[in-house]
Design a protein around this motif. Structure first.
Motif, PDB file in Angstrom:
ATOM      1  N   PHE A  89       0.464  -1.402   0.109  1.00 28.17           N
ATOM      2  CA  PHE A  89      -0.343   0.239  -0.054  1.00 28.17           C
ATOM      3  C   PHE A  89       1.291   1.495   0.090  1.00 28.17           C
ATOM      4  O   PHE A  89      -0.016   2.387  -0.330  1.00 28.17           O
ATOM      5  CB  PHE A  89      -1.100   0.021   0.729  1.00 28.17           C
ATOM      6  N   GLY A  90       2.323   1.334   0.050  1.00 27.88           N
ATOM      7  CA  GLY A  90       3.273   2.305   0.543  1.00 27.88           C
ATOM      8  C   GLY A  90       2.924   3.644   1.267  1.00 27.88           C
ATOM      9  O   GLY A  90       2.794   4.736   1.623  1.00 27.88           O
ATOM     10  N   LYS A 121       1.096   7.062   9.939  1.00 26.08           N
ATOM     11  CA  LYS A 121       0.651   5.782   9.242  1.00 26.08           C
ATOM     12  C   LYS A 121      -0.527   5.551  10.423  1.00 26.08           C
ATOM     13  O   LYS A 121      -1.402   4.538   9.330  1.00 26.08           O
ATOM     14  CB  LYS A 121       2.244   4.612   9.510  1.00 26.08           C
ATOM     15  N   THR A 122      -0.185   5.843  11.390  1.00 24.57           N
ATOM     16  CA  THR A 122      -1.389   5.792  12.243  1.00 24.57           C
ATOM     17  C   THR A 122      -2.711   6.085  11.702  1.00 24.57           C
ATOM     18  O   THR A 122      -3.890   5.645  11.747  1.00 24.57           O
ATOM     19  CB  THR A 122      -1.125   5.742  13.992  1.00 24.57           C
ATOM     20  N   ARG A 123      -2.289   7.387  11.565  1.00 25.54           N
ATOM     21  CA  ARG A 123      -3.482   7.841  10.669  1.00 25.54           C
ATOM     22  C   ARG A 123      -4.606   7.596   9.357  1.00 25.54           C
ATOM     23  O   ARG A 123      -5.550   6.584   9.340  1.00 25.54           O
ATOM     24  CB  ARG A 123      -3.223   9.625  10.857  1.00 25.54           C
ATOM     25  N   GLN A 124      -3.330   6.649   8.744  1.00 21.71           N
ATOM     26  CA  GLN A 124      -3.252   5.937   7.449  1.00 21.71           C
ATOM     27  C   GLN A 124      -4.871   4.463   7.791  1.00 21.71           C
ATOM     28  O   GLN A 124      -5.399   4.784   6.634  1.00 21.71           O
ATOM     29  CB  GLN A 124      -1.951   5.739   6.323  1.00 21.71           C
ATOM     30  N   LEU A 125      -3.850   4.462   8.572  1.00 18.04           N
ATOM     31  CA  LEU A 125      -4.113   3.119   8.896  1.00 18.04           C
ATOM     32  C   LEU A 125      -5.668   2.897   8.771  1.00 18.04           C
ATOM     33  O   LEU A 125      -6.231   1.854   8.803  1.00 18.04           O
ATOM     34  CB  LEU A 125      -4.132   2.304  10.062  1.00 18.04           C
ATOM     35  N   GLU A 179     -13.042   8.199   5.156  1.00 18.67           N
ATOM     36  CA  GLU A 179     -13.751   7.171   4.188  1.00 18.67           C
ATOM     37  C   GLU A 179     -12.746   6.042   4.384  1.00 18.67           C
ATOM     38  O   GLU A 179     -11.440   5.523   4.462  1.00 18.67           O
ATOM     39  CB  GLU A 179     -13.113   8.127   2.594  1.00 18.67           C
ATOM     40  N   VAL A 180     -13.290   4.598   3.443  1.00 15.89           N
ATOM     41  CA  VAL A 180     -12.014   3.409   3.024  1.00 15.89           C
ATOM     42  C   VAL A 180     -11.369   3.653   1.989  1.00 15.89           C
ATOM     43  O   VAL A 180     -11.891   3.584   0.976  1.00 15.89           O
ATOM     44  CB  VAL A 180     -13.682   2.246   3.116  1.00 15.89           C
ATOM     45  N   ALA A 181     -10.431   3.007   2.270  1.00 14.99           N
ATOM     46  CA  ALA A 181      -9.461   3.139   1.382  1.00 14.99           C
ATOM     47  C   ALA A 181      -8.522   1.823   0.368  1.00 14.99           C
ATOM     48  O   ALA A 181      -8.646   1.411  -0.548  1.00 14.99           O
ATOM     49  CB  ALA A 181      -8.269   4.383   1.226  1.00 14.99           C
ATOM     50  N   ALA A 182      -8.987   1.036   1.062  1.00 17.51           N
ATOM     51  CA  ALA A 182      -8.353  -0.143   1.400  1.00 17.51           C
ATOM     52  C   ALA A 182      -8.532  -1.678   2.279  1.00 17.51           C
ATOM     53  O   ALA A 182      -9.677  -1.505   3.490  1.00 17.51           O
ATOM     54  CB  ALA A 182      -7.141  -0.128   1.108  1.00 17.51           C
ATOM     55  N   PHE A 195      -5.756   7.128   1.415  1.00 21.92           N
ATOM     56  CA  PHE A 195      -5.610   6.626   2.513  1.00 21.92           C
ATOM     57  C   PHE A 195      -5.299   8.551   3.308  1.00 21.92           C
ATOM     58  O   PHE A 195      -5.015   9.333   2.671  1.00 21.92           O
ATOM     59  CB  PHE A 195      -4.148   5.950   3.259  1.00 21.92           C
ATOM     60  N   CYS A 196      -6.661   8.449   4.571  1.00 22.27           N
ATOM     61  CA  CYS A 196      -6.598   9.398   5.052  1.00 22.27           C
ATOM     62  C   CYS A 196      -4.794   9.865   5.750  1.00 22.27           C
ATOM     63  O   CYS A 196      -4.158   8.973   6.246  1.00 22.27           O
ATOM     64  CB  CYS A 196      -7.381  10.078   6.263  1.00 22.27           C
ATOM     65  N   THR A 197      -4.842  11.161   6.241  1.00 21.14           N
ATOM     66  CA  THR A 197      -3.633  11.883   7.212  1.00 21.14           C
ATOM     67  C   THR A 197      -4.338  12.710   8.204  1.00 21.14           C
ATOM     68  O   THR A 197      -3.214  12.984   8.405  1.00 21.14           O
ATOM     69  CB  THR A 197      -2.866  12.872   5.771  1.00 21.14           C
TER      70      THR A 197
END
Length: 210
Positions: A75-76, A84-88, A129-132, A198-200
């Motif tokens: 996923f990069g 990363k915690t926010r992206q997850l 919003e769901v990205a993955a 992915f959200c930031t």
């Protein structure tokens, strides 16, 4: 003796119902799942699976695991901890999928329907919003001669991106265990949704009293 033909699933007869994890039917199916229930930390949404009006299984999503090198690479995801915690928060872990009806293609139909439903419900309830998606599958020979290897995920266009390292003698919280399934390596399947990022900027809501 000829074996009875297996029916092909009818998508129009599949329905999902959002429930609480305290629902008695969910609890019964959870007990029968091949990976033992160690509880779910964080955000989660669980569903009963209906087929032809009857409950035939459960499927659910929960907060993503924090560490998985092959998944992070696929996923990069950022190497910076806070980002990363926010992206997850945009990544849903398919934490359970238990289906007890032998119709051809039913698992893949349910999986596709669940992805669309939980993405809507997740955004409505948790504001992100769901990205993955991700899931982890223990590959093994089953009692019926088949092999559990994530075929329904591949049919739904998920990618096999690698293997986990297994927990060893302790789980993620450092507790000692003797369960061979927790010690085993798992197949890592991932799916990225087109056009979703992915959200930031996000703070989890699951432990917020409001």
């Amino acid at each position: 003796e000829d074996k009875p033909a297996i029916e092909t699933a009818d998508k129009d007869k599949v329905r999902l119902e959002l429930i609480k994890s305290s629902n008695p039917l969910y609890i019964e199916y959870r007990k029968k799942h091949y990976i033992p229930n160690r509880g779910t930390v964080g955000q989660q949404l669980q569903y009963l699976i209906f087929y032809k009006g009857d409950v035939v299984g459960v499927i659910g999503g929960a907060s993503a695991v924090y560490k998985s090198e092959d998944r992070d690479s696929f996923f990069g995801l950022s190497e910076e901890k806070q980002l990363k915690t926010r992206q997850l928060n945009s990544l849903i872990n398919n934490n359970i999928f238990k289906l007890d009806y032998p119709a051809r293609n039913l698992a893949t139909i349910v999986l596709g329907m669940w992805r669309k439903q939980i993405a809507k419900d997740w955004e409505t309830l948790y504001g992100v919003e769901v990205a993955a998606f991700e899931t982890f599958v223990v590959e093994e020979r089953l009692w019926n001669g088949k092999t559990r290897n994530g075929a329904c995920y591949r049919a739904d266009n998920w990618k096999l991106v690698g293997l986990t390292k297994g927990y060893g003698k302790t789980n993620t919280r450092g507790r000692t265990h003797n369960n061979k399934l927790l010690k085993s390596q798992k197949l890592i399947y991932c799916l990225r949704l087109k056009g979703k990022e992915f959200c930031t900027q996000y703070t989890t809501a699951w432990n917020d009293p409001k």
